[in-house]
Design a protein around this motif. Structure first.
Motif, PDB file in Angstrom:
ATOM      1  N   ASN A 178      -0.508  -1.813 -11.232  1.00 17.78           N
ATOM      2  CA  ASN A 178       0.087  -0.517 -11.180  1.00 17.78           C
ATOM      3  C   ASN A 178      -0.926   0.639 -11.190  1.00 17.78           C
ATOM      4  N   HIS A 179      -0.423   1.896 -11.123  1.00 18.32           N
ATOM      5  CA  HIS A 179      -1.350   2.993 -11.256  1.00 18.32           C
ATOM      6  C   HIS A 179      -0.507   4.102 -11.589  1.00 18.32           C
ATOM      7  N   PRO A 180      -1.150   5.229 -11.861  1.00 19.73           N
ATOM      8  CA  PRO A 180      -0.075   6.428 -12.099  1.00 19.73           C
ATOM      9  C   PRO A 180      -0.046   7.211 -11.064  1.00 19.73           C
ATOM     10  N   HIS A 181      -0.329   6.884  -9.803  1.00 21.23           N
ATOM     11  CA  HIS A 181       0.037   7.653  -8.782  1.00 21.23           C
ATOM     12  C   HIS A 181       1.432   7.371  -7.925  1.00 21.23           C
ATOM     13  N   GLU A 182       1.917   8.373  -7.590  1.00 27.83           N
ATOM     14  CA  GLU A 182       3.149   8.146  -6.736  1.00 27.83           C
ATOM     15  C   GLU A 182       2.465   7.384  -5.283  1.00 27.83           C
ATOM     16  N   GLN A 183       3.385   6.428  -4.855  1.00 28.26           N
ATOM     17  CA  GLN A 183       3.004   5.704  -3.564  1.00 28.26           C
ATOM     18  C   GLN A 183       4.365   5.769  -2.653  1.00 28.26           C
ATOM     19  N   THR A 184       3.896   5.955  -1.161  1.00 30.32           N
ATOM     20  CA  THR A 184       4.903   5.572  -0.520  1.00 30.32           C
ATOM     21  C   THR A 184       3.953   4.760   0.564  1.00 30.32           C
ATOM     22  N   THR A 185       4.863   3.918   1.295  1.00 27.73           N
ATOM     23  CA  THR A 185       4.096   2.738   2.268  1.00 27.73           C
ATOM     24  C   THR A 185       5.167   2.652   3.466  1.00 27.73           C
TER      25      THR A 185
ATOM     26  N   MET B 298       9.977   1.397   5.157  1.00 22.31           N
ATOM     27  CA  MET B 298       9.072   2.212   4.280  1.00 22.31           C
ATOM     28  C   MET B 298       9.740   1.659   2.775  1.00 22.31           C
ATOM     29  N   VAL B 299       8.567   1.913   1.956  1.00 23.89           N
ATOM     30  CA  VAL B 299       9.208   1.968   0.339  1.00 23.89           C
ATOM     31  C   VAL B 299       8.432   2.825  -0.389  1.00 23.89           C
ATOM     32  N   ALA B 300       8.930   3.269  -1.466  1.00 25.24           N
ATOM     33  CA  ALA B 300       8.103   4.158  -2.406  1.00 25.24           C
ATOM     34  C   ALA B 300       8.100   3.560  -3.748  1.00 25.24           C
ATOM     35  N   VAL B 301       7.065   3.756  -4.404  1.00 26.50           N
ATOM     36  CA  VAL B 301       6.692   3.024  -5.586  1.00 26.50           C
ATOM     37  C   VAL B 301       6.493   4.194  -6.579  1.00 26.50           C
ATOM     38  N   PRO B 302       7.272   4.410  -7.832  1.00 24.83           N
ATOM     39  CA  PRO B 302       6.938   5.513  -8.725  1.00 24.83           C
ATOM     40  C   PRO B 302       5.765   5.118  -9.492  1.00 24.83           C
ATOM     41  N   PRO B 303       4.937   6.086 -10.294  1.00 22.97           N
ATOM     42  CA  PRO B 303       3.999   5.687 -11.214  1.00 22.97           C
ATOM     43  C   PRO B 303       4.258   4.907 -11.919  1.00 22.97           C
ATOM     44  N   TYR B 304       3.287   3.999 -12.401  1.00 22.27           N
ATOM     45  CA  TYR B 304       2.915   2.897 -13.398  1.00 22.27           C
ATOM     46  C   TYR B 304       3.953   1.644 -13.143  1.00 22.27           C
ATOM     47  N   VAL B 305       4.836   1.598 -12.105  1.00 20.64           N
ATOM     48  CA  VAL B 305       5.665   0.445 -11.733  1.00 20.64           C
ATOM     49  C   VAL B 305       4.567  -0.552 -11.215  1.00 20.64           C
ATOM     50  N   LYS B 306       4.988  -1.946 -11.781  1.00 21.41           N
ATOM     51  CA  LYS B 306       3.761  -2.931 -11.337  1.00 21.41           C
ATOM     52  C   LYS B 306       4.637  -3.478  -9.999  1.00 21.41           C
ATOM     53  N   HIS B 307       3.482  -3.552  -8.868  1.00 22.27           N
ATOM     54  CA  HIS B 307       4.041  -3.959  -7.570  1.00 22.27           C
ATOM     55  C   HIS B 307       2.972  -4.901  -6.895  1.00 22.27           C
ATOM     56  N   ALA B 308       3.473  -5.459  -5.816  1.00 21.87           N
ATOM     57  CA  ALA B 308       2.431  -6.390  -5.235  1.00 21.87           C
ATOM     58  C   ALA B 308       3.005  -6.697  -3.843  1.00 21.87           C
ATOM     59  N   ILE B 309       2.306  -7.216  -2.922  1.00 22.93           N
ATOM     60  CA  ILE B 309       2.668  -7.637  -1.786  1.00 22.93           C
ATOM     61  C   ILE B 309       2.117  -9.235  -1.579  1.00 22.93           C
TER      62      ILE B 309
ATOM     63  N   ARG C 199      -0.210  -4.398   9.224  1.00 22.97           N
ATOM     64  CA  ARG C 199      -1.029  -2.821   8.793  1.00 22.97           C
ATOM     65  C   ARG C 199       0.141  -2.138   8.086  1.00 22.97           C
ATOM     66  N   LEU C 200      -0.488  -1.547   7.005  1.00 22.77           N
ATOM     67  CA  LEU C 200       0.200  -0.795   6.140  1.00 22.77           C
ATOM     68  C   LEU C 200      -0.218   0.729   5.929  1.00 22.77           C
ATOM     69  N   VAL C 201       0.498   1.587   5.870  1.00 26.12           N
ATOM     70  CA  VAL C 201       0.007   3.064   5.839  1.00 26.12           C
ATOM     71  C   VAL C 201       0.456   3.653   4.255  1.00 26.12           C
ATOM     72  N   ASP C 202      -0.469   3.530   3.409  1.00 28.58           N
ATOM     73  CA  ASP C 202       0.012   4.195   2.027  1.00 28.58           C
ATOM     74  C   ASP C 202      -0.534   5.386   1.916  1.00 28.58           C
ATOM     75  N   SER C 203       0.515   6.332   1.228  1.00 23.83           N
ATOM     76  CA  SER C 203       0.131   7.586   0.661  1.00 23.83           C
ATOM     77  C   SER C 203       0.227   7.678  -0.789  1.00 23.83           C
ATOM     78  N   PHE C 204      -0.671   8.427  -1.496  1.00 19.52           N
ATOM     79  CA  PHE C 204      -0.775   8.744  -2.845  1.00 19.52           C
ATOM     80  C   PHE C 204      -0.988  10.092  -3.150  1.00 19.52           C
ATOM     81  N   ASN C 205      -0.397  10.147  -4.290  1.00 24.79           N
ATOM     82  CA  ASN C 205      -0.444  11.611  -4.919  1.00 24.79           C
ATOM     83  C   ASN C 205      -0.353  11.187  -6.444  1.00 24.79           C
ATOM     84  N   PRO C 206      -1.668  11.957  -7.118  1.00 19.72           N
ATOM     85  CA  PRO C 206      -2.672  12.502  -6.572  1.00 19.72           C
ATOM     86  C   PRO C 206      -3.650  11.603  -5.893  1.00 19.72           C
ATOM     87  N   VAL C 207      -4.403  11.774  -5.654  1.00 22.68           N
ATOM     88  CA  VAL C 207      -5.711  11.083  -4.767  1.00 22.68           C
ATOM     89  C   VAL C 207      -6.106   9.870  -5.526  1.00 22.68           C
TER      90      VAL C 207
END
Length: 112
Positions: free
Chosen positions: A48-55, A79-90, A98-106
């Motif tokens: 997990n991480h403190p970032h918002e993530q979309t994949t 597509m999937v959206a991952v909120p901050p601090y939610v544990k996840h894996a693939i 090929r996955l395209v991830d976006s994160f906020n913040p960097v």
């Protein structure tokens, strides 16, 4: 303005089955992640991480795991959206993906 020319930008090699390229602004990061050597017998470890993530799944097929949620089998176009601090894996289901991830913040941990 930043530009990443895909064919002219080398991959960052994460390990023998994961490599990536990234671009970012002050507040947003986009990462193209290529996975290989699939299908995998097991998923990557949950993290997990403190970032918002979309994949966006650009190619291939994966199983996306969220702590406390049913697994999601995703294919190209999903597509999937991952909120901050939610544990996840693939887990890679197809030979490659090929996955395209976006994160906020960097993701500062991704920067050299």
């Amino acid at each position: 303005m930043s530009v990443l020319l895909f064919d002219e930008t080398p991959y960052e090699i994460i390990n023998n089955r994961v490599k990536r390229k990234l671009i970012h602004t002050e507040n947003l990061m986009t990462v193209v992640v290529d996975f290989s050597e699939g299908p995998w017998a097991e998923a990557d470890p949950l993290h997990n991480h403190p970032h918002e993530q979309t994949t966006f799944i650009a190619e291939g097929e994966v199983i996306f795991y969220f702590e406390g949620e049913p697994e999601q089998r995703l294919k190209a176009g999903d597509m999937v959206a991952v909120p901050p601090y939610v544990k996840h894996a693939i887990k890679l289901v197809s030979p490659t993906a090929r996955l395209v991830d976006s994160f906020n913040p960097v993701r500062e941990d991704f920067l050299k």
